[in-house]
Design a protein around this motif. Structure first.
Motif, PDB file in Angstrom:
ATOM      1  N   THR A  11       0.828  -1.202   0.000  1.00  0.00           N
ATOM      2  CA  THR A  11       0.000   0.000   0.000  1.00  0.00           C
ATOM      3  C   THR A  11       0.863   1.254   0.000  1.00  0.00           C
ATOM      4  O   THR A  11       0.582   2.215  -0.727  1.00  0.00           O
ATOM      5  N   ASP A  12       1.911   1.255   0.812  1.00  0.00           N
ATOM      6  CA  ASP A  12       2.793   2.418   0.870  1.00  0.00           C
ATOM      7  C   ASP A  12       3.499   2.643  -0.459  1.00  0.00           C
ATOM      8  O   ASP A  12       3.618   3.788  -0.923  1.00  0.00           O
ATOM      9  N   ILE A  13       3.945   1.583  -1.095  1.00  0.00           N
ATOM     10  CA  ILE A  13       4.592   1.703  -2.407  1.00  0.00           C
ATOM     11  C   ILE A  13       3.604   2.240  -3.439  1.00  0.00           C
ATOM     12  O   ILE A  13       3.932   3.146  -4.213  1.00  0.00           O
ATOM     13  N   ILE A  14       2.398   1.713  -3.440  1.00  0.00           N
ATOM     14  CA  ILE A  14       1.392   2.168  -4.405  1.00  0.00           C
ATOM     15  C   ILE A  14       1.082   3.647  -4.200  1.00  0.00           C
ATOM     16  O   ILE A  14       0.996   4.423  -5.156  1.00  0.00           O
ATOM     17  N   LEU A  15       0.909   4.061  -2.946  1.00  0.00           N
ATOM     18  CA  LEU A  15       0.576   5.463  -2.666  1.00  0.00           C
ATOM     19  C   LEU A  15       1.690   6.417  -3.086  1.00  0.00           C
ATOM     20  O   LEU A  15       1.431   7.554  -3.480  1.00  0.00           O
ATOM     21  N   ASN A  16       2.942   5.971  -2.993  1.00  0.00           N
ATOM     22  CA  ASN A  16       4.062   6.849  -3.327  1.00  0.00           C
ATOM     23  C   ASN A  16       4.463   6.799  -4.794  1.00  0.00           C
ATOM     24  O   ASN A  16       4.973   7.778  -5.326  1.00  0.00           O
ATOM     25  N   VAL A  17       4.246   5.675  -5.457  1.00  0.00           N
ATOM     26  CA  VAL A  17       4.691   5.527  -6.837  1.00  0.00           C
ATOM     27  C   VAL A  17       3.607   5.934  -7.826  1.00  0.00           C
ATOM     28  O   VAL A  17       3.891   6.538  -8.855  1.00  0.00           O
ATOM     29  N   VAL A  18       2.373   5.641  -7.496  1.00  0.00           N
ATOM     30  CA  VAL A  18       1.266   5.924  -8.416  1.00  0.00           C
ATOM     31  C   VAL A  18       0.392   7.021  -7.796  1.00  0.00           C
ATOM     32  O   VAL A  18      -0.517   6.730  -7.028  1.00  0.00           O
ATOM     33  N   PRO A  19       0.660   8.270  -8.100  1.00  0.00           N
ATOM     34  CA  PRO A  19      -0.099   9.360  -7.479  1.00  0.00           C
ATOM     35  C   PRO A  19      -1.589   9.333  -7.817  1.00  0.00           C
ATOM     36  O   PRO A  19      -2.408   9.792  -7.035  1.00  0.00           O
TER      37      PRO A  19
ATOM     38  N   VAL B  92      -3.577   6.840  -7.808  1.00  0.00           N
ATOM     39  CA  VAL B  92      -4.280   5.948  -6.888  1.00  0.00           C
ATOM     40  C   VAL B  92      -4.479   6.608  -5.526  1.00  0.00           C
ATOM     41  O   VAL B  92      -5.388   6.256  -4.791  1.00  0.00           O
ATOM     42  N   SER B  93      -3.643   7.573  -5.196  1.00  0.00           N
ATOM     43  CA  SER B  93      -3.750   8.202  -3.881  1.00  0.00           C
ATOM     44  C   SER B  93      -5.077   8.928  -3.682  1.00  0.00           C
ATOM     45  O   SER B  93      -5.460   9.216  -2.553  1.00  0.00           O
ATOM     46  N   ASP B  94      -5.795   9.199  -4.760  1.00  0.00           N
ATOM     47  CA  ASP B  94      -7.124   9.796  -4.627  1.00  0.00           C
ATOM     48  C   ASP B  94      -8.145   8.786  -4.108  1.00  0.00           C
ATOM     49  O   ASP B  94      -9.159   9.161  -3.530  1.00  0.00           O
ATOM     50  N   TYR B  95      -7.883   7.500  -4.281  1.00  0.00           N
ATOM     51  CA  TYR B  95      -8.836   6.463  -3.898  1.00  0.00           C
ATOM     52  C   TYR B  95      -8.458   5.727  -2.619  1.00  0.00           C
ATOM     53  O   TYR B  95      -9.326   5.187  -1.943  1.00  0.00           O
ATOM     54  N   LEU B  96      -7.174   5.660  -2.313  1.00  0.00           N
ATOM     55  CA  LEU B  96      -6.720   4.997  -1.095  1.00  0.00           C
ATOM     56  C   LEU B  96      -6.434   6.047  -0.030  1.00  0.00           C
ATOM     57  O   LEU B  96      -5.721   7.005  -0.283  1.00  0.00           O
ATOM     58  N   PRO B  97      -6.965   5.864   1.177  1.00  0.00           N
ATOM     59  CA  PRO B  97      -6.691   6.844   2.229  1.00  0.00           C
ATOM     60  C   PRO B  97      -5.248   6.745   2.720  1.00  0.00           C
ATOM     61  O   PRO B  97      -4.629   5.677   2.689  1.00  0.00           O
ATOM     62  N   TRP B  98      -4.712   7.844   3.189  1.00  0.00           N
ATOM     63  CA  TRP B  98      -3.328   7.906   3.647  1.00  0.00           C
ATOM     64  C   TRP B  98      -3.099   7.043   4.877  1.00  0.00           C
ATOM     65  O   TRP B  98      -2.012   6.568   5.124  1.00  0.00           O
TER      66      TRP B  98
ATOM     67  N   LEU C 178      -4.304   4.072   5.500  1.00  0.00           N
ATOM     68  CA  LEU C 178      -4.442   2.633   5.261  1.00  0.00           C
ATOM     69  C   LEU C 178      -3.172   1.878   5.653  1.00  0.00           C
ATOM     70  O   LEU C 178      -3.243   0.797   6.241  1.00  0.00           O
ATOM     71  N   THR C 179      -2.008   2.432   5.366  1.00  0.00           N
ATOM     72  CA  THR C 179      -0.745   1.790   5.754  1.00  0.00           C
ATOM     73  C   THR C 179      -0.656   1.657   7.267  1.00  0.00           C
ATOM     74  O   THR C 179      -0.270   0.614   7.792  1.00  0.00           O
ATOM     75  N   LEU C 180      -1.028   2.712   7.982  1.00  0.00           N
ATOM     76  CA  LEU C 180      -0.989   2.659   9.441  1.00  0.00           C
ATOM     77  C   LEU C 180      -1.965   1.628   9.983  1.00  0.00           C
ATOM     78  O   LEU C 180      -1.662   0.915  10.949  1.00  0.00           O
ATOM     79  N   LEU C 181      -3.138   1.521   9.375  1.00  0.00           N
ATOM     80  CA  LEU C 181      -4.129   0.534   9.795  1.00  0.00           C
ATOM     81  C   LEU C 181      -3.605  -0.892   9.599  1.00  0.00           C
ATOM     82  O   LEU C 181      -3.759  -1.748  10.475  1.00  0.00           O
ATOM     83  N   LEU C 182      -2.966  -1.146   8.472  1.00  0.00           N
ATOM     84  CA  LEU C 182      -2.431  -2.483   8.213  1.00  0.00           C
ATOM     85  C   LEU C 182      -1.278  -2.818   9.159  1.00  0.00           C
ATOM     86  O   LEU C 182      -1.162  -3.960   9.625  1.00  0.00           O
ATOM     87  N   LEU C 183      -0.430  -1.845   9.469  1.00  0.00           N
ATOM     88  CA  LEU C 183       0.645  -2.100  10.430  1.00  0.00           C
ATOM     89  C   LEU C 183       0.094  -2.340  11.833  1.00  0.00           C
ATOM     90  O   LEU C 183       0.600  -3.179  12.576  1.00  0.00           O
ATOM     91  N   GLY C 184      -0.960  -1.627  12.193  1.00  0.00           N
ATOM     92  CA  GLY C 184      -1.629  -1.886  13.474  1.00  0.00           C
ATOM     93  C   GLY C 184      -2.259  -3.273  13.490  1.00  0.00           C
ATOM     94  O   GLY C 184      -2.224  -3.970  14.504  1.00  0.00           O
ATOM     95  N   GLY C 185      -2.807  -3.695  12.361  1.00  0.00           N
ATOM     96  CA  GLY C 185      -3.355  -5.049  12.262  1.00  0.00           C
ATOM     97  C   GLY C 185      -2.270  -6.102  12.397  1.00  0.00           C
ATOM     98  O   GLY C 185      -2.485  -7.156  13.000  1.00  0.00           O
ATOM     99  N   ALA C 186      -1.099  -5.833  11.851  1.00  0.00           N
ATOM    100  CA  ALA C 186       0.022  -6.770  11.997  1.00  0.00           C
ATOM    101  C   ALA C 186       0.433  -6.893  13.455  1.00  0.00           C
ATOM    102  O   ALA C 186       0.709  -7.989  13.942  1.00  0.00           O
ATOM    103  N   TRP C 187       0.470  -5.776  14.155  1.00  0.00           N
ATOM    104  CA  TRP C 187       0.812  -5.793  15.570  1.00  0.00           C
ATOM    105  C   TRP C 187      -0.211  -6.600  16.360  1.00  0.00           C
ATOM    106  O   TRP C 187       0.142  -7.438  17.187  1.00  0.00           O
ATOM    107  N   MET C 188      -1.481  -6.369  16.082  1.00  0.00           N
ATOM    108  CA  MET C 188      -2.533  -7.102  16.791  1.00  0.00           C
ATOM    109  C   MET C 188      -2.487  -8.585  16.462  1.00  0.00           C
ATOM    110  O   MET C 188      -2.674  -9.431  17.333  1.00  0.00           O
TER     111      MET C 188
END
Length: 66
Positions: free
Chosen positions: A26-34, A36-42, A44-54
């Protein structure tokens, strides 16, 4: 250093690894393909990392893998 004898089972149950991989993708997509950043919230990466921790702390049983 050696792989765990039952590494296939560990990899199949490693939800924290899956969340980390999704966060990286998600982080790569948000930074490489501008576009897509209109459709993916900023956040989302933090949410997925929090899910990994949980997933690592709560959902995987504490077993000795040595």
């Amino acid at each position: 250093m050696r792989l765990h004898p039952d590494w296939r089972r560990v990899l199949a149950r490693a939800w924290s690894l899956r969340f980390i991989e999704l966060a990286a993708l998600t982080d790569i997509i948000l930074n490489v393909v501008p576009y897509v950043s209109d459709y993916l919230p900023w956040w989302l990466t933090l949410l997925l990392l929090g899910g990994a921790w949980m997933a690592r702390l709560l959902w995987q049983p504490d077993k000795d893998l040595s």
